[in-house]
Structure formats: structure tokens, C-alpha cells
Design a protein around this motif. Sequence first.
Motif: not given
Lengths: 433, 464
Positions: B68-80
Motif C-alpha cells: 500500500r502507498g497512500q491508500g488513495s486507490g479508488l478500486s480497493g487495490g490496497s484493502v487487505p
Amino acid sequence: MMVQRQREQAETHLLRAAQEFQKCMQCGKCRSVCPVFKEIGNELYVARGKNKLAEKIVSGDLQITSRVKDAINECLNCKTCSANCPAGVSPEHVVLRLRWYITTREGLGLFKALVFRQLLWRKWPIIAGAVFIGFVQRILLDIGPQNPVRHLFPLFGFSKRRNFPRLALRPAQSLYPEVIPSKKGTPVKRIGYFTGCAGNLIYTNVVKSVVDILTGYGYDVVIPKDQKCSGTPVLANGDYEGAANLMEHNFNLFRRYDLDAIVVSCSSCGLALKKEIKLFIDNCDELREFCDKIYDINEFLEKEVQFGPNDLGRLPYRVTYHDPCHLNRGQDVRKEPRSLLMKIPGLIFKEMQDAAVCCGSAGSYCLTHYETAIQINNHKIKNIQKEYVEYVATACPTCIMHIQDNLLQHHSGEKARFVVEILADSLRKAGTI
Amino acid sequence: MKKSHLEELSTIFENDGILHQQEDMIAYSYDASHIEKTPEAVVFATSTDQICKLMQFAYREDIPVTPRGQGSGLSGGSVPIEKGIVLVLDRMRKMLDFDPENRLITVEAGMTTSDIDPIVASADLFYPPDPGSVTFSTIGGNIAENAGGLRGLKYGVTKDYVKMLKVVLPKGDIVTIGSKCVKHVAGFNLEPIFVGSEGLLGIITEVTLALLPIPKHRESALVVFNTLNDAAQCVSDIIAYGVTPSTMEFMDKTTINAVQNFKDCNLPRDAEAVLLIETDGEKNSAIGEMKNIKKAAEKNSFRSFSLAGNTKERDLLFEGRRIALNALANVKPNLILEDATVVRSKLPDMVRGICEIATKYNLMVGIFGHAGDGNLHPTFLIDKNDTDEMKRTEKAVKELFRLAIDLEGTISGEHGIGLEKKPFLEDQIGSAGIQLLCDIKRTFDPKNLLNPGKMFDFPNSTSN
């Protein structure tokens, strides 16, 4: 009955917080602007994270733990997140409501309750305490920064490194009659002056400057003797009832005097009387009339006073300006203090980088979170130093206190002063006031 | 997470680099999408070496890791979504090498896109991809999601600028792929497989990006239209004229009015649509291109065409577009921002289709976006507490994706698939396409431990 009422009040705070955080789109933009997050680097401490905590508390998935309190207390109320939020959320209101929610349920704690009740009930113990400290400071601390007395600071929760301003031996309000007549005969207007505790007990020269300028330009100045704390520190620490009482007190008090305007020389007090008071007093004509009369002193002078060509004396100062959060984002006053400074002949104004970024003081935040507060302030000091100035001017006592402390720690020669003090210097030099 | 696991993690990341308390897990359970899941531990990396050790540990102990970077993704790519460990990369933000002679910059993955700007501007260069999140999204995240932006039409997207990558593979191996050379054919062309891989194939830790010289001149214009169709057709015509604007942004009536309610930006409330167009390059060519744009606009019965005379006027023109999302967010309590995209010639069909869907399901939709590259952001304005409206929105979104696919477009122009669009990917690429993605994933990550559950369902995985 009391318990029932408190529970209802606590629920109201949660509801209000929920109304605010529900707008959050979780985009993460607050991460790029929050001064606290920049130092700590944990999502829990950024507006978006606090909004999420609030959401979990409201839904009942999370209890008020010490870590939750810790996160909620890590906020400068600098309003940078609100100013930059794409969804128009005011995260500081979520924070405030949660602080209120917690104190409504759990109480304030003995020390805070004691201090805040004093602010509310009577002024003399606070004044006596301040004057006593003023004496002690002069006797003990004048030996210098190596003073062994510093080793006692941690006992009171202060860092050993910390430099405090000297408290006044005589409160500013006691130096004047309640109504100070214009020095120019028939007064142009009758101006109320809310000095704030810092003006009254620490920065008395600011009160003197404001009084001299206003009376010198033909205004009657009224300093109601019974004015109390504006409520800002009380509000920030989660004492909803205390803040409401203080706001109501000052609202009712100032209305008793027939005033054309009320000036404030502390940015946080100004914000409290101009805007935050609306949280506590029902929207009515009297309140709107009252709020419309409140001016930050810089705003008032810039708008009202025509400084003649020979009014201002030459000051060979190089000056930069730090925007207090509660003046800049809180009251939208940013041009006026700069414009006042630039009127002074000989004064060279240097705009510093990130002048509008919080200095980390945030009232009692820099007492309770000193290390982070200083880390935040270190950026400010660097930017001040880059401008090679003698003075950093601002308009907020806690900003001055914090910036001055850190300047001394950096052995940096610049002095932090109020804009009105410098303006008064110039007017006095020309013999105008 | 087991105590022994936490202990081992703290030997890799030391104490200030690891979190495991409930509150912190909540803070790292989401990104800018609508899905959340709390991890069991969060670690903050400061070096590639730490990440290598982390993946060796995760592979030995079968623990999922979500970067995860800053968690600004809009598609849920960094949700564990499968829990496990969240690996935060936003503390890896050093500039490693700036090479103006070769127009290259090498940075750690946690640097934000806008951090790059002042460094390269000193040599009169710029990094063209400019997603809306430019001030806070990390460059690593931009690469993982193949982020786009306002300048996509002329300057392309992230994938067009990635020259070299340092990547930690799921089992812990470190590879450096690509080259700084303009020409490079040694081995498979591997960089593109990581660009847009959404953190499924490896963890990008360092990247070398290509830069371009800052254009000497810019021309900016606001064109107002009486019908949506004219505006959309105008976009196609401009492209057909052989002009490539650097920016061509679109706003519909709902967006215009939301903007005007939010802040007066001088936009005409009764217009059906506006286009904000910019050309750049050598002065004469930028001016010439703008003239052709005006011709294309005339063909489509525009109402007015105003050119910015200076920077201040230009800023005023673009202010409305810049605050469009803020403004829309203030119309209703919540919004769902989509990025269905079509080829430019299909833009009029797409805009019409979106309006029909909104009418059919009785929903409010604001349409704005990067018309020049066919990447629209239909934004559904909703109230999450209204269950009936939410059901209608779900159906509308489904139909929107169907429409994009039927028009030979794509379900995502720049936000990625992640969790939000996983159910729709097969409609676009077919079951054989999904099978190919699975096979590639298996080659890199046979245990499916790196960002599991995203983009598609891996066979035997527990996600759904």
C-alpha cells in the motif's frame, strides 16, 4: 436525571460528528496537508483515519480506548484539512465532537476541571496565580537557560528545554479604567476590546498598543472588566458545558455596553466570538448582530483607520509574517496584517515560505504534545531563518509563545511580535499616538 | 497474528515500523473505495531489503501481504481483503538519481507524484502523468494501477514513462528490470507486466521514469455547448482534424450547476455541456492547433468560445474543472465515481447511454472527465442510507459497464479493477482471459499470498 441528560448530550455529539464524517470520500488528500500526520506518519492520526475511528465508535464497533483518545487529541485544529477537503468535510469538528463526547461521558479529569471552573467562576485565582508565577519567573529564571530550576519543569509536565514568556506583574486590564476615552476629543466610535487572557496576563504590551492606537485615532475603548476566557481552550479540551457558559457570559456582557464594534487581538478568541459561538447560542438576531460586530484588530484597523501620510514613523525593520490558523483559515484574515506592515515606511516585508502552515502551537497542544509541536515548528523556524529578518510578526499569542521558544532553542536572533506592536512602534515614532 | 510472528516482524522492521493494535488496524483497513477489511499487522518499510525479508517470512509462514502507498486507490487495490499484513511504502520517499541529460529520474516508490515536479522543473523538465491525486498518491501506486490523468490524451499514461523497476517478487527475490536506454531488447519486455499489476505480481520499490521538456507555450479555451451531443461530437471532430490537445476536459449540466452552487466560476448554468481545451508546444503550433479547434467547435454549433489571455484567466477557466468533484460531493451525502472509458469516436454514444441509464433508474448523475481520451467519470450522486436508491445504483453501475463493453470500451480507464470491478472483468476479457491472468499470477506467486483476492478469483482461494 443528570446522568440521563448527560447521556443524551453525549449522543448528540456523536450524531453531529456522524453528520460531518459521513461526507468523507476517503480520498486521502488530507494526508498531504496535515502537519501532525507529516511528523507521525500513521494513518490513525490523519483526518481520514479519525473520521474512520468516529464511524466505528458511532456504529459501536469500537470503544473509547486510550489509543482512540490519543488519536483524537493529536489534532491542532489548524483547519488545513477542511480547507483542502474535496468533499467539504470539516474534520476538526469531528474531533471536537468526539472530545466533547468523551468528556461528557467520562468527565474532564481533576486538573482540567479545576482550571476550567476557575475560568468560569471567578478570575482572581487565575490572576493571582499568574502574577505569582510572574514574580517567580523574574526571581528564578533570570539566571539564564542553564538555570537548574529547569530540572523541575518535568514535574509540571513541561519540557526542560522550554522557554516561557514572562507573565505580567500587573494584568493589563487593571491598568485602565473600564472606558478609556478618545485622545482626540469627541469619539468617532465606541469600540469594545476583548483582550483575551494572554493579552491581559502575558502580552500586556499588545493591549497597550491596541488601546494607544484606537484612542489615538479618536475612538473610545471599552474593556469590560468582567470579560472572561473566550472559551477556546475549554472548547478544544472537550468541555462543552464550560465553553457554552463562557460564550454566553461574554455574549451577554458585551451586549450591555453600547458598542459600535468589538475588536479582538487574539486570533483564537476572535474565531470563538465570531464563529464558534454559533455552536452554543441559538441563531437569533442578537447573535448575528453580535458576531457582525467582532473584528480581529488587524481587520478593524485596515478597514476603519485612515493612516495619514505623516502618521507612520520610519522603522528600518525586516519583517516576515506567520499566518495564525485561526486568523487565516478561521477568519479569512490574511491580507490585512500584511498590508498594515507594508504601510510602515522603511520596513521591508519578506514573505516566507509556507507562512500559512501551522506552527504547531495550537494552544494547549504544545503543552501536552511538546515533542511533536516542536518538530512541526522546526519547519517554521527554517523558513523564518531563510528570510534574514529581525522580526516575525503574527497575531496570535500562542503562535508567538511557541515560535519564540523555538527561536531561542535554535539560538536564532529573530523576535516574534504582534503586528499591532510594530504598528504602534511606528505611530509612536512619528508622535501620532 | 501469532506472537512469534509479530516478534519476527519486529526483528525486520524494528518497533516503530510495526503496528498491531485494533485502532491502527482500523486505520489501515480501507482506501478510497467502498470496501474495508482490517489486517492483523501493519509494517512500514524503509528499504528494499526489509521487503525481501518480509516476503521470505510471509512465504514460509503462509501469511498474505497487501502492499500500500497512500491508500488513495479508488478500486480497493490496497484493502487487505484476506487479512494478514499490510505493507506500507509511503516512508520510502528518497530521490535516488536525477539525470537531466538523459531525461530520467530514479525515485523510491513512496514518493508522491508532485514531489517529482519541483526537482525536475529545475532542469526545465516535467513528468507528464497527472492523476487527480497527484499531490498525495505515491509513484509506486501510480505504477501498480497504471494511473492516468488530465494530460493522457497527448502525453499518455504512467505505462508510457516507466523505464526501469526494482521489484521484490512474492517469494522474496529482488529483480531489476528494464533499462535506462531508449532502445532495449534484452530478454522479455517485462516492465509492462508490473505496470497495472495492482500489486499482485511483485512489490515495486524503486523506479526510473522518463521525463519530457516543459512545453514553451499553452493556449487554453472554454467552449460552451447547447446540447450534450454537440459537445461529444466536437471532441471526435477535433481529433479527426488532426489536432492533439494536451487537455480536453468535459463537464455536463449537472456538474456545471454543482460547481456554480459551490463556487462562482463563471460557468453558464443553462449550458448542456462545456469543454475545457488546452494546446501546448511551440507558440505558433499551439495557436494554430487552437484555431483548428475553433473550426471544429463551429461545426458543432457552439454557443461561445473564450480564450484565456493570461495565466490568471487560464486558472479561472480551469478552476471549475478542478473543483468539479468537490462540488458534486456537496450535492448529495455520497457519490460513486466511475471511470468507464470508450474510444473517442464513441463518446457521443457513451454520454447518451449514461443519461439513459440515469433516467431509467431515476438517479442523479454528473458527468465530467477526460473527454479527449474517452475517459469519462460518470458520478452517481446518492445517499447510502437510502437502500432503495443504493439498489438502483448497483443496477445502474452494472448497466454502465455493459454499455462500455458493448461500445468496445473498457470497464476501467484509470482506477483499476481491485475489488470494486472484479465481478465485471470476465465480461470484458472472457473466461480464457481470466485463466491467462491466473496462470501468470501462479508463475509469480504460487501460494497466492501477495495482494490476494484482487482483480480475479484465484482458483482454490477462499475469497469470493
